[in-house]
Every structure is written in structure tokens, then in C-alpha cells.
Design a protein around this motif. Structure first.
Motif, PDB file in Angstrom:
ATOM      1  N   ILE A   1       0.844  -1.193   0.000  1.00 12.88           N
ATOM      2  CA  ILE A   1       0.000   0.000   0.000  1.00 12.88           C
ATOM      3  C   ILE A   1       0.882   1.246   0.000  1.00 12.88           C
ATOM      4  O   ILE A   1       0.604   2.212  -0.727  1.00 12.88           O
ATOM      5  N   ALA A   2       1.959   1.226   0.775  1.00 17.00           N
ATOM      6  CA  ALA A   2       2.863   2.382   0.816  1.00 17.00           C
ATOM      7  C   ALA A   2       3.443   2.682  -0.561  1.00 17.00           C
ATOM      8  O   ALA A   2       3.455   3.826  -1.002  1.00 17.00           O
ATOM      9  N   VAL A   3       3.912   1.653  -1.259  1.00 19.07           N
ATOM     10  CA  VAL A   3       4.524   1.901  -2.576  1.00 19.07           C
ATOM     11  C   VAL A   3       3.466   2.258  -3.618  1.00 19.07           C
ATOM     12  O   VAL A   3       3.710   3.091  -4.493  1.00 19.07           O
ATOM     13  N   ALA A   4       2.281   1.669  -3.532  1.00 17.78           N
ATOM     14  CA  ALA A   4       1.226   2.010  -4.486  1.00 17.78           C
ATOM     15  C   ALA A   4       0.761   3.454  -4.298  1.00 17.78           C
ATOM     16  O   ALA A   4       0.604   4.200  -5.273  1.00 17.78           O
ATOM     17  N   VAL A   5       0.565   3.856  -3.044  1.00 13.76           N
ATOM     18  CA  VAL A   5       0.179   5.247  -2.768  1.00 13.76           C
ATOM     19  C   VAL A   5       1.308   6.187  -3.182  1.00 13.76           C
ATOM     20  O   VAL A   5       1.062   7.264  -3.733  1.00 13.76           O
ATOM     21  N   ALA A   6       2.555   5.779  -2.957  1.00 10.02           N
ATOM     22  CA  ALA A   6       3.695   6.598  -3.376  1.00 10.02           C
ATOM     23  C   ALA A   6       3.687   6.800  -4.893  1.00 10.02           C
ATOM     24  O   ALA A   6       3.946   7.910  -5.375  1.00 10.02           O
ATOM     25  N   ASP A   7       3.367   5.757  -5.636  1.00  9.84           N
ATOM     26  CA  ASP A   7       3.297   5.900  -7.098  1.00  9.84           C
ATOM     27  C   ASP A   7       2.194   6.862  -7.519  1.00  9.84           C
ATOM     28  O   ASP A   7       2.367   7.658  -8.440  1.00  9.84           O
ATOM     29  N   VAL A   8       1.059   6.798  -6.826  1.00  6.91           N
ATOM     30  CA  VAL A   8      -0.039   7.733  -7.124  1.00  6.91           C
ATOM     31  C   VAL A   8       0.395   9.164  -6.794  1.00  6.91           C
ATOM     32  O   VAL A   8       0.138  10.096  -7.571  1.00  6.91           O
ATOM     33  N   LEU A   9       1.068   9.354  -5.655  1.00 11.49           N
ATOM     34  CA  LEU A   9       1.553  10.689  -5.294  1.00 11.49           C
ATOM     35  C   LEU A   9       2.588  11.192  -6.298  1.00 11.49           C
ATOM     36  O   LEU A   9       2.607  12.378  -6.639  1.00 11.49           O
ATOM     37  N   LEU A  10       3.430  10.284  -6.771  1.00 11.81           N
ATOM     38  CA  LEU A  10       4.430  10.659  -7.772  1.00 11.81           C
ATOM     39  C   LEU A  10       3.759  11.125  -9.062  1.00 11.81           C
ATOM     40  O   LEU A  10       4.173  12.118  -9.664  1.00 11.81           O
TER      41      LEU A  10
END
Length: 121
Positions: A22-31
Motif C-alpha cells: 500500500i505504501a509503494v502504491a500510494v507513493a506511485d499515485v503521489l508521484l
């Protein structure tokens, strides 16, 4: 501090892997949000980018703990891949109005089924 008992529990392992994904998926969305202006300088100054960096570091910490604790790479990889695909596809549809194709839907179902089979004992 996490204890070794936490590492031994299968539900706890899945929870930690889920949190990392979830952290990396949300990070990709934020990116993606940070880069909507198409300007590298603005992207670097964006708080969205720095939120993404923080989440990437959190994910690295989760997986470092998992590997140091001796968790199986095959299980981590399978759960990570399937959950990541579901989260990112859902974010694309919900936040960016991307369309989900029937092939993508079948792929998600197969990925989730594959994770279930890989983790079957």
C-alpha cells in the motif's frame, strides 16, 4: 519495536506485506500527482513528491525487516505483485478516470488466484 513473534505469524506477515505494498502504491499515485505539470523543477518542489519518497522509504523498511526475519521471497513477491496491481489499477480508475479493460479485470482475478495458490499449504 517489532518482535520475532510478529515475524512468525502468517497473518502478521501478510499485514506487513500489505502495508508495504500500500505504501509503494500510494507513493506511485503521489508521484503521478507531483508530475502532472510536466515540469521537472515543479515536480521536485512538490510536496507530493516528498510524500512519495517517504512512503518508498517506509516500504524499504518493511521489506528489509521481512527479509532479515527470514520470510520467503516467493510469498512476498507474489502478494506484492497482485496487491500492487489491484491498488494501482483502482487508483487509475478512481482518481484519473482511466478505463479498466476486460483483460485487466481477468488479469487481476488470475493474479489474486495465483497468490492464493502460491500461499496454499
Amino acid at each position: 519495536m517489532l518482535t520475532s513473534n510478529f515475524a512468525a505469524s502468517k497473518p502478521a506477515q501478510l499485514t506487513l506485506i500489505g502495508a508495504a505494498v500500500i505504501a509503494v502504491a500510494v507513493a506511485d499515485v503521489l508521484l503521478k500527482k507531483a508530475t502532472t505539470h510536466g515540469n521537472l523543477e515543479q515536480a521536485i518542489r512538490s510536496p507530493w513528491l516528498w510524500g512519495a519518497v517517504g512512503l518508498y522509504l517506509l516500504q524499504i523498511g518493511f521489506f528489509t525487516y521481512a527479509f532479515v526475519s527470514g520470510w520467503q521471497l516467493s510469498h512476498i513477491g507474489a502478494v506484492q505483485s497482485a496487491l500492487y496491481a489491484v491498488i494501482v489499477l483502482a487508483a487509475g480508475v478512481l482518481l484519473y478516470r482511466e478505463t479498466l479493460t476486460p483483460v485487466q479485470i481477468v488479469g487481476m482475478v488470475l493474479a489474486i488466484g495465483g497468490v492464493a495458490l502460491i500461499n496454499w499449504r
